[in-house]
Enzyme design. Sequence first.
Site: not given
Length: 273
Positions: A50, A75, A108, A230-232
């Site tokens: 990432y 991972k 992963h 996930k969120s931003v």
Amino acid sequence: MTVPTVKLNNGVEIPQLGFGVFQVPDQETTAAVTAALAAGYRSIDTAAIYGNEAGVGRALAASGLPRGELFVTTKLWNADQGYDATLRAFDASLAALGLDHLDLYLIHWPTPARDLYRDSWRAVERLAAEGRIRAAGVSNFQPAHLRRLLDTAELVPAVNQIELHPGLQQAELRAFHAEHGIVTEAWSPLAQGAVLADPAVTAIADRTGKSAAQVVLRWHLQLGNVVIPKSVTPARIRQNLDVFDFTLTGDEMAAIAGSDRDLRTGPHPDRFN
Ligand code: NDP
């Protein structure tokens, strides 16, 4: 906000709801993780690939939270599989995160055509024996990969983190995990948004006054999955944690079971090398 925990096969407890940072650029990751920690998340899921372990590490350090209250997962990337390469990649991840140990380290992807995951796993077992990781797990392993790993493994993986949401319910893997004491962790628990208009989901949202995302996360929790949405977006970050004050009925769980439709948002583990 107290998030329940799930006990892993070595007694370590993982928060049942954590925060994922896939596709978040490193510079934005610090703000997103800071918002998540402020909202009450204590489990953060990143990965070497990432490119945002450093951003996660900055947020953890700035939070001032005691290390023992945090649960940090990263991972091993596919290119780093193999015994020695795994040990090197682990050191690099730990340095990027600014930590001296990890809570959970995952292989992963199995990348079956490379057939290195058993060597990688021996290295992960060494990291566990040395106390550098509190728990060892895998990600995207199919039953055949798990069986092949278990043939030579000393440690049974504590976790298998797999794509799982109402569109891909993974009955076979979940049954395999239950049989072997492996905790199921759901990635893309919202199918990156693709299940939020499912009629079974929106009907429950209407009844409960919760959002579709909250209904889907609640479904996961009631199945016993660990989830890492996930969120931003700060309001969504808070909303996704606010799922402990309502319950889906048996009929509603059964209605969502009908959404299963082999919907994959990511690659198939048998073919991703
Ligand atoms: P998710 O299923 O968590 O969905 C994230 C998307 O949904 C984003 O576009 C986000 O938008 C949106 N969203 C989040 N909350 C809400 C809400 N309350 N209402 C409406 N939309 C919402 O997808 P991910 O693929 O990110 O999966 C979660 C985590 O799983 C990853 O971040 C990663 O940590 C892990 N993962 C692991 C993989 C593996 O191979 N092991 C593969 C993929 C993911 P926005 O951010 O704009 O708010």
